[in-house]
Design an enzyme around this catalytic site. Structure first.
Site, short mmCIF file in Angstrom:
data_model
loop_
_atom_site.label_atom_id
_atom_site.label_comp_id
_atom_site.label_asym_id
_atom_site.label_seq_id
_atom_site.Cartn_x
_atom_site.Cartn_y
_atom_site.Cartn_z
N LYS A 296 1.14 4.21 -3.00
CA LYS A 296 0.91 5.63 -2.78
C LYS A 296 2.15 6.46 -3.12
CE LYS A 296 -3.37 5.23 -1.87
NZ LYS A 296 -4.34 5.75 -2.87
N TYR B 38 0.83 -1.20 0.00
CA TYR B 38 0.00 0.00 0.00
C TYR B 38 0.87 1.26 0.00
CZ TYR B 38 -3.47 3.46 1.40
OH TYR B 38 -4.28 4.56 1.44
#
Length: 255
Positions: free
Chosen positions: A156, A152
C-alpha cells in the site's frame, strides 16, 4: 457521463463503487478474476459497458486485462481497487507471497502503463502504509522472511507512491490515492469499524466529480478529506527508485 474501469469489482468496495457510478448514469467496465467470478456481478453485468476477466496474480492475465480494456476504448477514469491481504496460515507460502505483491503492487503498475491513459487515476491505498519499511529492499520478498502484515503495508506504500509519481510525471492526468479505512468487506472482516459507504464514495467522487478538490492531482484522501501520507510517498527520488524496481520486476517500462 464518464467511462470508468474498476479492478476487483465483483465484491466489496469495487462492487459498491460500480453500483453507485452506474446508478448515476456512468458507463462502467467491470473486472472479474475469472469467468466464474462474473456470476457474482448478477444483473449488474448486462447493464455495464463490459466485463473484462483476468487474474491479477498473473502477469500474462494482467496484460490480457489491459488489452481487453483497450479494445473497449479509452476510459475517462480507472479505479485501481483490487487488493488482497493474506494472513499467516493462508498466505505463508511462496504462492501466497507472490499473490500479495502481484495483485497489490505489480498489477496496478502494469495496468497504469498498459491501459490507454485516462484523465483520472484512483489508487486504493491504506493507512497501514505508514508502518511500511521504506528501504525498497527486496520488495518482492524473495530474500526476507515473510510477514503478511508488513508485506500488505509495503504494497500500500508502493501504490500510494505510484499515485504520487503519476501525478508528478503525467501532469495531464489527475492521480489520487485513497485510504478507504478499515471497512467491513470480505477482506476487512465483519469487525471493521470504518464507514463502508464513505470508503467507496470517495473513490467515485474522485473518478467523476467536477469539484475542484476532486480534480486536484497528487493528493492522498480519507473520506473525502485530504490527509498526509508517509513522507517518502512525495519524494521524487523515492518514486524514481520504486518505478525502476517495478519496471525491472515486470518488464514494463514506465513511459
Amino acid at each position: 457521463m464518464s467511462r470508468i474501469f474498476i479492478t476487483g469489482s465483483t465484491d466489496g468496495l469495487g462492487l459498491a463503487a460500480a453500483r453507485t457510478l452506474m446508478a448515476e448514469g456512468h458507463e462502467v467496465v467491470l473486472h472479474a478474476r475469472s469467468p466464474e467470478r462474473t456470476a457474482a456481478l448478477g444483473s449488474l453485468a448486462p447493464s455495464s459497458l463490459g466485463v473484462v476477466t483476468g487474474d491479477l496474480n498473473s502477469a500474462d492475465e494482467t496484460r490480457s486485462v489491459a488489452d481487453q480494456v483497450n479494445e473497449i476504448g479509452r476510459m475517462d477514469a480507472v479505479i485501481h481497487n483490487a487488493g488482497v491481504y493474506l494472513e499467516r496460515g493462508r498466505g505463508a507460502t511462496p504462492e501466497g507471497h507472490a499473490r500479495t505483491i502481484a495483485v497489490n503492487t505489480l498489477a496496478p503498475y502494469m495496468l497504469t502503463v498498459l491501459v490507454q491513459r485516462p484523465d483520472r487515476l484512483v489508487y486504493l491505498s491504506s493507512g497501514l502504509h505508514r508502518s511500511a519499511d521504506t528501504s525498497l529492499h527486496d520488495i518482492d520478498w524473495v530474500n526476507r522472511r515473510w510477514d503478511a502484515g508488513q508485506a500488505y503495508a509495503e504494497s500500500k506504500l508502493h501504490v500510494a507512491t505510484l499515485a504520487a509519481a503519476v501525478a508528478r510525471l503525467w501532469p495531464e492526468v489527475v492521480s489520487s490515492a485513497v485510504d478507504p479505512g478499515w471497512v467491513p468487506t470480505r477482506m476487512g472482516g465483519s469487525n471493521a469499524t470504518d464507514d463502508l459507504e464513505m470508503g467507496h464514495l470517495t473513490q467515485t467522487w474522485l473518478a467523476v466529480s467536477s469539484e475542484h478538490a476532486a480534480r486536484t492531482s497528487g493528493k492522498y484522501w480519507y473520506h473525502r478529506q485530504q490527509t498526509m501520507p508517509l513522507g517518502e510517498v512525495k519524494q521524487a527520488d523515492f518514486q524514481d527508485v520504486m518505478l525502476r524496481k517495478l519496471a525491472d520486476l515486470t518488464g514494463v517500462e514506465f513511459p
